[in-house]
Scaffold this motif. Structure first.
Motif, mmCIF file in Angstrom:
data_model
loop_
_atom_site.group_PDB
_atom_site.id
_atom_site.type_symbol
_atom_site.label_atom_id
_atom_site.label_comp_id
_atom_site.label_asym_id
_atom_site.label_seq_id
_atom_site.Cartn_x
_atom_site.Cartn_y
_atom_site.Cartn_z
ATOM 1 N N TRP A 1 -32.007 5.751 19.615
ATOM 2 C CA TRP A 1 -31.811 6.962 20.401
ATOM 3 C C TRP A 1 -31.871 6.711 21.899
ATOM 4 N N THR A 2 -32.524 5.669 22.322
ATOM 5 C CA THR A 2 -32.507 5.339 23.749
ATOM 6 C C THR A 2 -31.097 5.030 24.235
ATOM 7 N N PRO A 3 -30.297 4.192 23.537
ATOM 8 C CA PRO A 3 -28.918 3.977 23.991
ATOM 9 C C PRO A 3 -28.075 5.248 24.034
ATOM 10 N N ILE A 4 -28.291 6.157 23.097
ATOM 11 C CA ILE A 4 -27.507 7.391 23.101
ATOM 12 C C ILE A 4 -27.866 8.256 24.300
ATOM 13 N N LEU A 5 -29.147 8.399 24.555
ATOM 14 C CA LEU A 5 -29.557 9.216 25.693
ATOM 15 C C LEU A 5 -29.270 8.520 27.017
ATOM 16 N N ASP A 6 -29.314 7.183 27.026
ATOM 17 C CA ASP A 6 -28.870 6.452 28.223
ATOM 18 C C ASP A 6 -27.407 6.759 28.520
ATOM 19 N N TYR A 7 -26.606 6.829 27.471
ATOM 20 C CA TYR A 7 -25.185 7.163 27.636
ATOM 21 C C TYR A 7 -25.032 8.557 28.244
ATOM 22 N N VAL A 8 -25.797 9.516 27.744
ATOM 23 C CA VAL A 8 -25.724 10.871 28.285
ATOM 24 C C VAL A 8 -26.128 10.885 29.754
ATOM 25 N N LEU A 9 -27.211 10.206 30.067
ATOM 26 C CA LEU A 9 -27.679 10.165 31.456
ATOM 27 C C LEU A 9 -26.667 9.488 32.363
ATOM 28 N N ASP A 10 -26.107 8.371 31.920
ATOM 29 C CA ASP A 10 -25.095 7.671 32.715
ATOM 30 C C ASP A 10 -23.890 8.563 32.965
ATOM 31 N N TRP A 11 -23.470 9.274 31.912
ATOM 32 C CA TRP A 11 -22.300 10.143 32.041
ATOM 33 C C TRP A 11 -22.566 11.250 33.055
ATOM 34 N N VAL A 12 -23.717 11.877 32.971
ATOM 35 C CA VAL A 12 -24.042 12.979 33.884
ATOM 36 C C VAL A 12 -24.243 12.469 35.303
ATOM 37 N N TYR A 13 -24.860 11.305 35.423
ATOM 38 C CA TYR A 13 -25.244 10.759 36.734
ATOM 39 C C TYR A 13 -24.093 10.037 37.417
ATOM 40 N N ARG A 14 -22.975 9.782 36.624
ATOM 41 C CA ARG A 14 -21.824 9.035 37.119
ATOM 42 C C ARG A 14 -22.201 7.616 37.539
ATOM 43 N N SER A 15 -23.103 7.051 36.794
ATOM 44 C CA SER A 15 -23.548 5.710 37.175
ATOM 45 C C SER A 15 -24.064 4.985 35.948
ATOM 46 N N GLU A 16 -23.677 3.744 35.793
ATOM 47 C CA GLU A 16 -24.249 2.922 34.738
ATOM 48 C C GLU A 16 -25.628 2.457 35.155
#
Length: 918
Positions: free
Chosen positions: A237-252
């Motif tokens: 679940w960390t990779p999934i939520l990291d993906y959400v955060l990256d998408w919202v934040y516009r940053s990897e």
């Protein structure tokens, strides 16, 4: 420039033990004093330049994790305020506070303002999406799981990776004027352990997707409650939520801080165990039982005839936190079902079983000694009184000793939910035998002979319904059948069924009673059955759920006790062979990997359709703690005590350490703390597995089979004894003369001695035909040569079933033999889609190759009442061969009609029958 004075406003002071580790969670936001405004509740003000904004409650899992390491993020109570405060180009997470009852309220104006400010929105469970039709909330089926449907999360999570969203509710969506990108995460009924091995079905439910060109990422469920709802596996679940955060934040590179599951293991794989770890595990394991003891108010609430069903399991509302525990007088329930609610809790299985009650009594009795608690002794006594006297499950007086069910223990109190029989009129040999082992141990710990007569009649009740080779039928006996046929029928009913999980502990009972009475048939029957079982190991063993370690774990106890009463080199070799084969799959942590002898499920639609393994394919890094590891731990302790072998003692220590480490710990769910669940992934070090079992899935707990075996073994280790030694002074033998006479045990022995196999049976040669295809039911290849024809009115272990494959059996001789006839008994029952084969083919092995020596086309009978059984065979013209082979092929037309072809074979007939089978 005027210097601005800044204050820090405390967002929350919530105790986080069990959520994010120990300590107090506090998040602080620096706020310009001059811009300070009054606000309702926990609302936070905008901070210029901050890129992530939250619309959610203060206790939202994702928000609490993000603010757990001292970072600060603005949080607002509704979407409108969050979008209004967020600067252009930033990201807003609008999370589902009222899930699952109420979708998240988001107006069209919020979306329009976000678009004008070029915000990126992650919205959960939204009641409205522009250009999208959103349906009403839907509670998903128990068997549907989350699956990664794209490459969005690679390399951390590959496509088709399986995840678990517990208590899942979704909002169906359909695009109207906008386009939805293919969902990255979907919900589907799929087969697999970590991967959807058969791919995705045609119909799936989208969970996480992007709205094309709108800067909106939408989740149709609530992903942000991953801690509260115990989403699994936690590492995914960390990779999934990291993906959400990256998408919202516009940053990897936006990373979710470390977090701790609310239910977790007591120790990590590499943690150094304190000296008190084993005793603490025992203490916590004993305390866990209290939450399942029925009291009178809870008993009334249970509504025995009005059970609610979850995934095929009857459940009962949990007791309130202030409700008192029972004292054993009304029994104890079975454990948690493997369904996890959205709040992380688990329902309790509403079944007062005989074996679970007796085995819980054993744990409490031993606990009364290790913990020096008289209260535990009282509970143990009450539980055994419930089992044998007040529940109606035990078939002692007023039943007569001549009754076929006399001495047998019913499956559970009550009835009507599992077939036509009442639960107390259904007698499983394995459940009854486990209960008797528990009773003898509890009586020894309590220093009483109170249940000795129940113990004697119980062992002998099982014993006299054993067939001539020492086996019962592998299934349950029913009162109605026992009444119609009498116990003598079962005593003379020849069968060989090498199935330790179903048969093994009955042999342990006979060996134990032989040690007390020196009645020779007890030893003979047990030894005969164990000998045939080991002679057919491993190829022809029947494996419940296709799990070989389950069978090995269950036969350790009878093998260890056989060494106790008949210590021969051969008997020791059997014991060591099982241990060596079992521990060949032992991980460095002490985990014993499950071994699957066949693929668990054949298609996605099969998931959740039966009892099944918690692994899908052999090699999955999983331990079946319930069915394999727990009985193996108990059996290994008895093997060490029987042999005194230091190498085996080392293995036992590793097993103990592993079980101590993986004991569940939870501050949030007290009723789960101290338990063990069924499926443990030793690679990721968390409870995880395929959860498709209709009754006992990956996260179930069990007062009997699992918890009691582990707790009892930890207890006798603490006491410095073994089950055998502890019960060695039992006076049960004083009752043997009476029950031997009244239950006509000598008559049973005479039936066994005089019983001869049928003419076609190849009994006593020890080896059975080789099957080209794995049977899908029945007792396997042994059942084809045991002289036991199938009864078409009853599908039981006498029938060997083959689904979508031919019946294909090879008999190998020690040299050239003259074979004049070969055939088999087949069943037809159109109501079950079981039909006679369309073609019978016989092949002989000559000159290094197979040659067809006979064919028989079989026409489907017309006008005959189903079900029926018939023998079909081929007369051969003095065929001399070293090997003979028979194949039965299903009708293609009938296969197309039913979707599957099924062939049921009761017995293989080869004439002349006096042949050597290699």
């Amino acid at each position: 420039m005027k210097k601005t004075r800044r204050n820090f406003i405390k967002l929350s002071g919530l105790t986080g033990a069990g959520l994010l580790g120990t300590g107090v969670l506090s998040s602080y936001i620096s706020i310009d004093e001059e811009k300070k405004r009054s606000c309702a509740g926990q609302d936070i003000f905008n901070i210029k330049g901050r890129r992530l904004y939250f619309s959610c409650a203060a206790d939202n899992d994702l928000y609490r994790v993000m603010t757990s390491k001292g970072k600060a993020y603005p949080r607002f109570s509704d979407a409108e305020k969050a979008v209004d405060a967020a600067p252009a180009g930033s990201g807003v997470l609008i999370l589902a506070d009222a899930y699952p009852e109420i979708p998240t309220r988001i107006s069209s104006a919020v979306y329009e303002q976000a678009r004008s400010k070029k915000l990126r929105l992650y919205v959960e469970y939204p009641g409205y999406l522009p250009g999208v039709t959103v349906g009403k909330p839907k509670s998903m089926e128990v068997w549907e799981r989350a699956v990664v449907a794209t490459e969005a999360f690679e390399p951390n999570l590959p496509r088709l990776r399986i995840l678990q969203i517990n208590g899942c509710h979704v909002l169906p969506v359909r695009s109207d004027s906008v386009s939805l990108k293919p969902a990255d995460l979907v919900l589907a009924r799929i087969v697999g352990y970590n991967k959807a091995v058969y791919g995705l079905p045609q119909t799936t439910t989208p969970l996480l997707m992007e709205v094309e060109g709108k800067d909106i990422l939408v989740s149709t469920t609530k992903l942000s409650q991953f801690i509260t709802a115990r989403y699994g596996p936690s590492s995914a679940w960390t990779p999934i939520l990291d993906y959400v955060l990256d998408w919202v934040y516009r940053s990897e590179g936006s990373k979710l801080p470390d977090w701790t599951p609310t239910v977790r293991t007591s120790y990590g794989r590499e943690d150094k165990l304190p000296k008190s770890a084993e005793h603490n595990a025992l203490t916590r394991g004993l305390a866990w039982y209290n939450g399942f003891l029925l009291n009178e108010p809870w008993l009334e609430k249970s509504g025995r005839l009005g059970w609610k069903q979850i995934g095929g399991s009857p459940v009962i509302p949990r007791k309130g936190p202030d409700e008192p525990y029972g004292n054993g007088r009304y029994g104890i329930l079975e454990g948690h079902v493997s369904y996890i609610n959205a709040d992380g809790s688990q329902p309790i299985r509403n079944l007062p079983r005989g074996d679970c009650n007796a085995e819980s009594a054993m744990a409490y009795a031993l606990g009364s000694l290790t913990e020096n608690k008289n209260e535990y002794a009282g509970i143990s006594t009450n539980l055994l009184e419930y089992v044998y006297n007040t529940s109606g499950m035990f078939q002692g007086p007023p039943n007569k000793p001549s009754d076929g069910w006399y001495g047998l223990l019913g499956w559970y109190e009550g009835g009507g939910k599992y077939g036509s029989s009442n639960g107390q009129d259904l007698y499983w040999g394995n459940d009854g035998s486990k209960s008797l082992v528990a009773t003898m141990v509890a009586a020894a710990a309590l220093k009483t002979d109170r249940w000795d007569e129940a113990l004697m009649s119980g062992i002998l009740g099982n014993f006299r319904t054993t067939g001539p080779e020492g086996f019962r039928n592998g299934g349950a006996l029913r009162r109605q059948e026992l009444k119609a046929k009498g116990w003598e029928y079962y005593a003379g009913n020849r069968t060989i069924i090498p199935w330790p999980q179903r048969e093994g502990w009955a042999w342990a009972n006979y060996l134990w009673l032989y040690d007390k009475t020196r009645y020779e048939p007890l030893l003979v029957q047990a030894r005969k059955a164990i000998q045939l079982t080991m002679r057919n190991y491993p190829r022809y063993w029947r494996c419940a759920l296709y799990e070989m370690q389950m069978e090995r774990g269950r036969i350790l106890l009878p093998l260890a006790w056989l060494v106790r009463v008949d210590d021969t080199p051969e008997h020791r070799r059997w014991l060591y062979r099982i241990i060596d084969d079992m521990t060949a799959r032992m991980d460095a942590s002490g985990a014993i990997q499950e071994e699957l002898i066949a693929t668990s499920l054949a298609a996605n639609e099969d998931y959740g359709g039966s009892e099944t393994s918690i692994v899908q394919r052999d090699g999955d890094p999983c331990v079946d703690v319930f069915y394999s590891m727990a009985p193996a731990f108990l059996g290994m302790h008895e093997a060490v005590a029987a042999t005194g072998d230091k190498r085996l003692a080392g293995i036992e220590e590793r097993m103990a350490e592993f079980l101590i480490r993986i004991q569940a710990r939870s501050e949030n769910h007290k009723d789960l703390d101290g338990s063990w669940f069924r499926a443990f992934d030793y690679s990721n070090w968390e409870y995880w597995g395929a959860n498709g079992d209709t009754g006992w899935g990956a996260w179930c707990s069990e007062t009997g089979w699992l918890q009691s075996h582990v707790v009892a073994t930890l207890a006798v280790r603490k006491l410095g004894t073994s089950l055998w030694d502890m019960t060695s002074k039992s006076k049960v033998a004083t009752h043997f003369p009476r029950y031997r006479r009244e239950m006509e045990i000598d008559k049973a022995a005479n039936i066994w001695e005089s019983s001869l196999p049928l003419e076609n049976a190849h009994i006593g040669l020890g080896i059975v035909p080789y099957l080209q295809h794995q049977p899908d039911g029945g007792m396997g290849a042994d059942g084809l040569v045991d002289g036991r024809f199938g009864d078409p009115m009853q599908i039981d272990s006498r029938w060997c079933g083959f689904r979508d494959v031919p019946f294909d059996a090879t008999v190998k001789f020690s040299g050239n033999r003259l074979v004049r006839y070969i055939g088999a008994q087949f069943m037809q029952d159109a109501s079950r889609d079981i039909y006679f084969p369309a073609l019978l083919e016989v092949l002989a092995f000559k000159d290094g190759d197979w040659h067809v020596v006979g064919k028989l086309e079989i026409k489907q009978p017309e006008g005959e009442k189903s079900p029926i059984a018939k023998e079909f065979g081929i007369d051969l013209d003095d065929c001399k061969t070293e090997q003979i082979r028979i194949r039965a092929i299903a009708s293609k037309a009938l296969k197309n009609k039913s979707g599957h072809s099924r062939i049921f074979v009761g017995e293989l007939i080869v004439k002349p029958y006096a042949i050597d089978i290699n």
